[in-house]
Scaffold this motif. Structure first.
Motif, PDB file in Angstrom:
ATOM      1  N   LEU A  81      -2.327   5.425  -4.342  1.00  0.00           N
ATOM      2  CA  LEU A  81      -1.255   5.200  -5.316  1.00  0.00           C
ATOM      3  C   LEU A  81      -0.154   4.392  -4.641  1.00  0.00           C
ATOM      4  O   LEU A  81       0.365   4.788  -3.600  1.00  0.00           O
ATOM      5  CB  LEU A  81      -0.669   6.527  -5.806  1.00  0.00           C
ATOM      6  CG  LEU A  81      -1.550   7.432  -6.656  1.00  0.00           C
ATOM      7  CD1 LEU A  81      -0.785   8.675  -7.055  1.00  0.00           C
ATOM      8  CD2 LEU A  81      -2.034   6.702  -7.896  1.00  0.00           C
ATOM      9  N   VAL A  83       3.447   3.526  -5.022  1.00  0.00           N
ATOM     10  CA  VAL A  83       4.567   4.031  -5.805  1.00  0.00           C
ATOM     11  C   VAL A  83       5.794   3.156  -5.562  1.00  0.00           C
ATOM     12  O   VAL A  83       6.284   3.063  -4.447  1.00  0.00           O
ATOM     13  CB  VAL A  83       4.878   5.491  -5.415  1.00  0.00           C
ATOM     14  CG1 VAL A  83       5.975   6.055  -6.305  1.00  0.00           C
ATOM     15  CG2 VAL A  83       3.634   6.343  -5.520  1.00  0.00           C
ATOM     16  N   ALA A 102       4.029  10.297 -10.369  1.00  0.00           N
ATOM     17  CA  ALA A 102       3.178  10.247  -9.179  1.00  0.00           C
ATOM     18  C   ALA A 102       2.638  11.638  -8.858  1.00  0.00           C
ATOM     19  O   ALA A 102       1.453  11.807  -8.586  1.00  0.00           O
ATOM     20  CB  ALA A 102       3.962   9.696  -7.987  1.00  0.00           C
ATOM     21  N   GLN A 105      -0.065  12.569 -11.282  1.00  0.00           N
ATOM     22  CA  GLN A 105      -1.315  11.870 -10.945  1.00  0.00           C
ATOM     23  C   GLN A 105      -2.001  12.527  -9.763  1.00  0.00           C
ATOM     24  O   GLN A 105      -3.218  12.726  -9.778  1.00  0.00           O
ATOM     25  CB  GLN A 105      -1.010  10.404 -10.599  1.00  0.00           C
ATOM     26  CG  GLN A 105      -0.567   9.573 -11.766  1.00  0.00           C
ATOM     27  CD  GLN A 105      -1.735   9.007 -12.527  1.00  0.00           C
ATOM     28  OE1 GLN A 105      -2.834   8.930 -12.001  1.00  0.00           O
ATOM     29  NE2 GLN A 105      -1.516   8.639 -13.769  1.00  0.00           N
ATOM     30  N   LEU A 118      -1.038   7.739  -0.411  1.00  0.00           N
ATOM     31  CA  LEU A 118       0.167   7.177  -1.020  1.00  0.00           C
ATOM     32  C   LEU A 118       0.703   6.022  -0.185  1.00  0.00           C
ATOM     33  O   LEU A 118       0.701   6.071   1.032  1.00  0.00           O
ATOM     34  CB  LEU A 118       1.270   8.241  -1.106  1.00  0.00           C
ATOM     35  CG  LEU A 118       1.056   9.395  -2.078  1.00  0.00           C
ATOM     36  CD1 LEU A 118       2.123  10.434  -1.877  1.00  0.00           C
ATOM     37  CD2 LEU A 118       1.073   8.883  -3.495  1.00  0.00           C
ATOM     38  N   HIS A 174      -4.000   2.259  -7.593  1.00  0.00           N
ATOM     39  CA  HIS A 174      -3.176   2.208  -8.800  1.00  0.00           C
ATOM     40  C   HIS A 174      -1.748   1.897  -8.404  1.00  0.00           C
ATOM     41  O   HIS A 174      -1.289   2.334  -7.357  1.00  0.00           O
ATOM     42  CB  HIS A 174      -3.189   3.548  -9.533  1.00  0.00           C
ATOM     43  CG  HIS A 174      -4.510   3.881 -10.127  1.00  0.00           C
ATOM     44  ND1 HIS A 174      -4.930   3.396 -11.326  1.00  0.00           N
ATOM     45  CD2 HIS A 174      -5.525   4.655  -9.670  1.00  0.00           C
ATOM     46  CE1 HIS A 174      -6.135   3.860 -11.594  1.00  0.00           C
ATOM     47  NE2 HIS A 174      -6.531   4.622 -10.606  1.00  0.00           N
ATOM     48  N   VAL A 176       2.094   2.468  -9.490  1.00  0.00           N
ATOM     49  CA  VAL A 176       2.967   3.272 -10.348  1.00  0.00           C
ATOM     50  C   VAL A 176       4.351   2.662 -10.276  1.00  0.00           C
ATOM     51  O   VAL A 176       4.967   2.637  -9.215  1.00  0.00           O
ATOM     52  CB  VAL A 176       3.028   4.742  -9.870  1.00  0.00           C
ATOM     53  CG1 VAL A 176       3.802   5.584 -10.864  1.00  0.00           C
ATOM     54  CG2 VAL A 176       1.645   5.297  -9.685  1.00  0.00           C
ATOM     55  N   VAL A 190       1.330   3.053 -15.144  1.00  0.00           N
ATOM     56  CA  VAL A 190       0.320   3.171 -14.103  1.00  0.00           C
ATOM     57  C   VAL A 190      -0.714   2.091 -14.363  1.00  0.00           C
ATOM     58  O   VAL A 190      -1.242   1.989 -15.462  1.00  0.00           O
ATOM     59  CB  VAL A 190      -0.368   4.552 -14.127  1.00  0.00           C
ATOM     60  CG1 VAL A 190      -1.371   4.665 -12.996  1.00  0.00           C
ATOM     61  CG2 VAL A 190       0.665   5.644 -14.021  1.00  0.00           C
ATOM     62  N   GLN A 192      -4.100  -0.137 -12.783  1.00  0.00           N
ATOM     63  CA  GLN A 192      -5.113  -0.266 -11.730  1.00  0.00           C
ATOM     64  C   GLN A 192      -5.093  -1.689 -11.189  1.00  0.00           C
ATOM     65  O   GLN A 192      -5.178  -2.648 -11.948  1.00  0.00           O
ATOM     66  CB  GLN A 192      -6.492   0.058 -12.293  1.00  0.00           C
ATOM     67  CG  GLN A 192      -7.576  -0.078 -11.254  1.00  0.00           C
ATOM     68  CD  GLN A 192      -8.930   0.308 -11.791  1.00  0.00           C
ATOM     69  OE1 GLN A 192      -9.041   1.179 -12.633  1.00  0.00           O
ATOM     70  NE2 GLN A 192      -9.958  -0.356 -11.302  1.00  0.00           N
TER      71      GLN A 192
END
Lengths: 291, 134
Positions: A81, A83, A102, A105, A118, A174, A176, A190, A192
């Motif tokens: 992710l 972020v 986040a 998810q 992350l 992904h 975010v 969000v 991809q």
């Protein structure tokens, strides 16, 4: 019961707070305009890049040699992710809502038995997520959205991502981030980014298949990292604009609340003063009567 | 002359969007010219100069230097996604020579770390100088 002096001090301090928030609001407003212009200027490149990628992907036959950035690793075990938050606070729920999404998810993905990693962009997100998920943060980048977002910083991020992807550190990534909808509303989004999901992948190929020079695969190998960089760049720009918008409305609220507070305190102050005078008068009168 | 629409965009902004007669593009496997009705083609670009022929096919109206990127030609338009695109008129010969010299000095030092990066930069700077010489 606070004394008159206390009340006076309170009023003075709230007044200076109001001055600060009003100034911050104006600063945010001018930064917002600039950030919006930048976001606007980057849009043509992004839409054309998407169009070109659609053409490429529409003609693509997935084979062994297809770049993995588009074909995927065939697994979905490790999810990264990215972020995107701001570096500075005082912008309302801007960072809070990103971090909440986040966390949601992460919980969801872990329930599904996936491994989550992350990558934090922005100091605030890193600080907030570090409390619960310090072991999952594999990298944190800050000082990206503070001043004008440079394309090179998005490019660096993309290069890092591609290197990590090639090293097999994750299968799916992904993004975010806060999408800038309007000054008062930012939408947590969000998206991809790896592997790439072109819109037209399922559509039938265009009527005329274009020629490629060099071949399609080497073009894809070059365009995919580029596309990743531009996706990140757009997200950073949107986030930067959103941050200023959020700060502007937060500071507007703060200024208004400070005004309300000053009114209440002044009323209180006047009342106590009146009570004090009345009390003194009564004391004088009853003193005179006693004589 | 039949015209087609040409778009030149860099990540930061849209540099050009107008109808032109012809454009020559520095493709990674050789320069090529595009006129209206060109067969659809997608190519990568090498560092070089884009020449725009707006009114007719023998007067160049604009020069742009691009460090690389992609070109997509369809029947009705030509889209150039450039990295670091600048009008040739804005390039500064003295400054570029200095840059090239600094990069060469870096590369001459065997202990220098960012070799691949500097080599790539040098290629671009040299291409810029060539663009000025032409």
């Amino acid at each position: 019961m606070p004394s008159l002096k206390d009340l006076k001090n309170r009023i003075a301090s709230v007044k200076s707070t109001r001055k600060i928030t009003a100034a911050m609001k104006m600063v945010a407003a001018s930064k917002l305009r600039r950030a919006q212009e930048h976001a606007e200027a980057a849009r043509p490149y992004a839409t054309r890049m998407a169009r070109m990628l659609d053409t490429l992907a529409g003609n693509l036959v997935v084979s062994e040699s297809t770049p993995r950035l588009i074909a995927g690793t065939g697994k979905q075990d490790t999810i990264l992710l990215v972020v995107v938050t701001s570096d500075r606070g005082l912008c309302g729920a801007f960072n809070g809502s990103i971090v909440r999404e986040a966390r949601r998810q992460i919980r969801q993905l872990e329930l599904d038995g996936k491994q989550v990693k992350l990558l934090c962009v922005g100091r605030k997100g890193r600080d907030l997520l570090r409390r619960d998920y310090a072991d999952k943060i594999i990298r944190a980048v800050d000082d990206v959205t503070n001043r004008r977002v440079a394309f090179s910083s998005a490019d660096d991020l993309a290069t890092t991502l591609v290197a990590m992807f090639d090293a097999g550190q994750f299968d799916v990534a992904h993004l975010v981030y806060n999408r800038f909808k309007s000054v008062i509303s930012q939408v947590v989004t969000v998206k991809q980014i790896v592997p790439v999901k072109p819109a037209a992948m399922q559509d039938s190929a265009p009527a005329v298949a274009p020629e490629f020079e060099p071949d399609e695969e080497s073009i894809l190998a070059q365009i995919l990292p580029r596309n990743l960089a531009i996706q990140i760049y757009t997200a950073l720009l949107e986030s930067a604009a959103g941050e200023q918008g959020a700060r502007m409305s937060a500071m507007d609220n703060a200024t208004r609340n400070a005004g309300d507070m000053i009114n209440k305190l002044t009323l209180n102050y006047n009342r106590s003063r009146q009570a004090y005078i009345t009390k003194e008068l009564i004391e004088i009168i009853s003193g005179a009567e006693a004589v | 002359m039949k015209k087609f629409s040409l778009e030149l965009v860099s990540p930061e902004k849209l540099l050009l969007n107008k109808d032109v007669t012809m454009v020559t593009v520095p493709g990674s496997e050789g320069d090529y010219g595009v006129m209206a009705g060109h067969t659809p083609i997608i190519t990568t670009l090498r560092p070089g100069v884009i020449e725009v022929y707006e009114a007719d096919d023998h007067t160049v109206s604009d020069h742009f230097f691009v460090a690389g990127g992609f070109a997509e030609v369809t029947n009705e338009r030509c889209t150039l996604l450039a990295e670091d695109a600048v009008p040739v008129a804005k390039l500064d010969r003295a400054q570029l020579s200095d840059e090239a010299k600094a990069l060469r000095d870096d590369l001459a030092d065997p202990a220098f770390g960012g070799r691949a990066d500097s080599e790539a930069k040098l290629v671009i700077v040299q291409a810029k100088l060539e663009a000025l010489g032409a």
